[in-house]
Design a protein around this motif. Structure first.
Motif, PDB file in Angstrom:
ATOM      1  N   LYS A  83       0.842  -1.190   0.000  1.00 65.00           N
ATOM      2  CA  LYS A  83       0.000   0.000   0.000  1.00 65.00           C
ATOM      3  C   LYS A  83       0.881   1.246   0.000  1.00 65.00           C
ATOM      4  O   LYS A  83       2.004   1.227   0.510  1.00 65.00           O
ATOM      5  N   ARG A 107      -3.800   3.185  -0.368  1.00 62.86           N
ATOM      6  CA  ARG A 107      -4.294   2.513  -1.557  1.00 62.86           C
ATOM      7  C   ARG A 107      -3.431   1.299  -1.872  1.00 62.86           C
ATOM      8  O   ARG A 107      -2.207   1.359  -1.781  1.00 62.86           O
ATOM      9  N   VAL A 108      -4.075   0.218  -2.269  1.00 62.06           N
ATOM     10  CA  VAL A 108      -3.355  -0.996  -2.640  1.00 62.06           C
ATOM     11  C   VAL A 108      -2.726  -0.777  -4.014  1.00 62.06           C
ATOM     12  O   VAL A 108      -3.427  -0.486  -4.985  1.00 62.06           O
TER      13      VAL A 108
END
Length: 684
Positions: free
Chosen positions: A19, A24-25
């Protein structure tokens, strides 16, 4: 990102998620042994540029453990589809394709078009990537072979034959005008045609036509003649490639100047029935092994695989890394040399008369796995990890793992194979030709160029790969709906459209302000651009709501408004292409040229959102009107009205319902069913 503490990483199979600073991935991967796989990303040398770029943006690492490698594979595909990580190879176009369904257990089977095959005992034919072409074939079959078109519910409630019966396209089983044995003659002929047995069917039809003509039964002879023509029109589109028949999918890869293309050819009953092509910008041929494994896992997670999937070559196992095997093991990772040698041996290429002699330059020897992503040896090679009990069984290779997983989905064996003979070579050549055409088409122009130009015109950090557009619809403040449409890579993602039911209000600004909190609750993936149907007022309302929620810079905003006419009013005339685009940091609209590709693209997105939300609002309005009509009857409250509406869908269907139909509704007893039957009969 700093190297994590090895003791904090589990040794079980599972999935790891990198991340960024915003949570956010950005990358999802699977591993047979999480500790070995994750630590391989922090080697001092030998990391590809793509991996180094990913690590430079990574800020944290999460793990999800599973009990088996198969569960890790399925979880990886699910997470990639959900998060769309930037550094993964993502299948952008993973929609369900069209299938024909026929349920032979019904006394009068119906040929219907569906999007998903289920294990319900029915027969499925396809897939067809073009819904329009599938519907044309469906209409052609119904004109040639008389089958019912109505649903089971409509058939049960009919009191007279439908119009298709009088047109000679339905034998009216609803009225008992045909026996199941007579009806199923046409069903078998349709199934034979869809299964590829057209030669036998044509011979049978021609024999019957000649016999009818000799018996002076000219109407029957003319009907058989029309059926022969329909069959010939259907099969003339199919090219026979396997003389012995059989079902398979063939894959082909082709590198372009700026990306990598993959084509898929569907072979059913020995004939090519359809195909599909995909393109990933920024990839090169060295990414081919990861692309093939990732594509197979993602694509067939939604589509039932055939018994044989033909690959241009068998890629090496991504978790067999010669570079890592050559490195000395750590204290917690002792690997036997014999086990490493057995695991790192590449698959032998096909040999003999059927081996490929005209394969692309990279096909005979696939790119090394170390050129893609850092990989590790299998779980069976780790004989003394920190938790030995987690590594007692031999690990499956990438190919065996995928074959087992796809076999479970198909409920039968699935083989991933390289070309074995000349017929296989021709299929791979066909798929590679389609892949080259797709690469040429994508690089010659298209959505990616428009997105690049749009990002520059709106002063965005980069091309807006994910674009969301929001619109509000209501009638006098009633049945207020907010519609959200999603475009990814310049194409609509209908599966991600969302319809928000909002409190009744005629104030679009207040509705948008309340909607922002609903969107934030939905969570990522966040858009690269949120487009709002409206002017500066709507734009500032959304901006203020984001600021109040503490997410002002979460994603860029823009608004699209109609141009003004001479009187200063919104110009809503057909053909108007002079819409205005507003951004938060400008008072005046952006100077986009009328009819420019960027403006036309935004107008198309806005019109899509408008049509979507209008449709949902009208549906809600019809439901409210019907519920109100029902609630005028004594003894019918909101819950019962909603139940009747959800089950029957129209007043006509309710009035045609029998006592037994009403008794089958949940919560409706015999007495209430009789009362409802009486009240619905009086409903005008």
């Amino acid at each position: 990102m700093q190297k994590p503490d090895p003791a904090s990483i589990p040794t079980a199979p599972g999935v790891y998620l990198y991340k960024d600073t915003r949570g956010r991935v950005i990358y999802v991967g699977k591993a047979r042994v999480l500790r070995r796989r994750v630590l391989s990303y922090f080697r001092s040398e030998g990391l590809p540029a793509k991996t180094r770029a990913m690590l430079s943006h990574a800020a944290s690492l999460d793990y999800l453990t599973t009990t088996t490698e198969k569960e890790a594979l399925l979880l990886e595909a699910s997470l990639i589809k959900k998060h769309r990580p930037h550094y993964n190879i993502v299948l952008r176009d993973d929609k369900q394709y069209v299938l024909f369904r026929c349920n032979p257990r019904h006394p009068f089977p119906r040929l219907e078009i569906v999007r998903q095959a289920r294990r319900d005992g029915a027969r499925y034919f396809g897939p067809f990537t073009s819904a329009l072409a599938a519907r044309e074939t469906w209409k052609l079959l119904h004109r040639a072979f008389a089958l019912r078109r109505c649903t089971d519910r409509a058939m049960k409630n009919r009191v007279r034959p439908c119009l298709y019966h009088f047109m000679g396209q339905c034998p009216a089983p609803c009225m008992g005008l045909v026996t199941p044995q007579e009806y199923n003659v046409n069903v078998r002929q349709v199934c034979d045609l869809l299964e590829g047995r057209s030669a036998e069917l044509l011979h049978h039809l021609r024999t019957g036509m000649e016999a009818a003509a000799e018996a002076l039964e000219f109407e029957r002879a003319a009907l058989l003649r029309d059926q022969i023509r329909a069959v010939e029109r259907t099969v003339e589109r199919q090219a026979a490639v396997l003389p012995g028949g059989g079902d398979m999918d063939a894959l082909g890869l082709a590198p372009g100047e700026r990306g990598l293309a993959l084509a898929l050819v569907f072979v059913r009953n020995g004939a090519v029935t359809d195909g599909r092509a995909f393109y990933w910008p920024g990839l090169s041929f060295e990414d081919a092994p990861e692309l093939l494994w990732s594509f197979l896992a993602q694509y067939y997670s939604q589509v039932t695989p055939p018994p044989r999937v033909l690959l241009p070559w068998l890629p090496p196992d991504l978790e067999t890394d010669p570079a890592l095997d050559a490195a000395p093991p750590t204290d917690a990772e002792h690997v036997s040399a014999a086990d490493q040698a057995a695991r790192s041996a590449p698959d032998a290429p096909p040999s003999g008369p059927g081996s490929r002699a005209d394969a692309p330059p990279a096909a005979p020897s696939a790119p090394p796995a170390s050129a893609i992503f850092p990989t590790v040896v299998s779980a069976a090679a780790a004989t003394a990890a920190a938790s030995p009990e987690a590594l007692p069984r031999p690990a499956l290779g990438e190919r065996e793992l995928l074959e087992q997983t796809l076999g479970d989905r198909r409920n039968g064996p699935v083989r991933l194979v390289a070309p074995q003979n000349a017929d296989d070579n021709r299929l791979v050549d066909l798929a590679q030709g389609n892949a080259r055409e797709e690469a040429h088409r994508q690089e010659r122009g298209g959505a990616q160029d428009i997105l690049t130009r749009l990002g520059a015109a709106l002063h965005l950090p980069g091309p807006p790969h994910r674009l969301e557009c929001v619109d509000v619809s209501h009638t006098g403040g009633k049945q207020t709906r907010v519609g959200l449409v999603v475009f990814e890579g310049g194409r609509p993602e209908r599966g991600q459209y969302r319809n928000y039911a909002m409190p009744d209000s005629g104030d679009d600004y207040a509705t948008l302000h309340a909607w922002v909190s609903r969107r934030l609750e939905s969570g990522p993936p966040w858009p690269d651009l949120l487009l709002i149907d409206g002017g500066r007022g709507q734009l500032h309302t959304v901006q203020r709501a984001l600021r109040e929620a503490g997410h002002e810079a979460l994603f860029p905003l823009a608004a699209i408004a109609k141009a003004r006419d001479e009187a200063g009013h919104a110009d809503r005339r057909a053909g108007n292409v002079a819409d205005r685009i507003f951004t938060p940091d400008r008072v005046n609209p952006l100077p986009l040229r009328e009819g420019s590709p960027e403006l036309l693209f935004l107008q198309n997105v806005r019109d899509t959102a408008h049509r979507f939300v209008i449709g949902r609002h009208r549906r809600a309005r019809r439901g409210a009107a019907l519920s109100g009509e029902l609630m005028r009857l004594p003894g019918i409250g909101p819950a019962t009205a909603r139940l009747l509406w959800d089950h029957f869908g129209s007043v006509e269907a309710m009035r045609a319902a029998s006592l037994e139909d009403l008794r089958r509704l949940p919560g409706i007893g015999p007495a209430k069913a009789a009362l409802l039957l009486q009240k619905l009969a009086a409903l005008q």
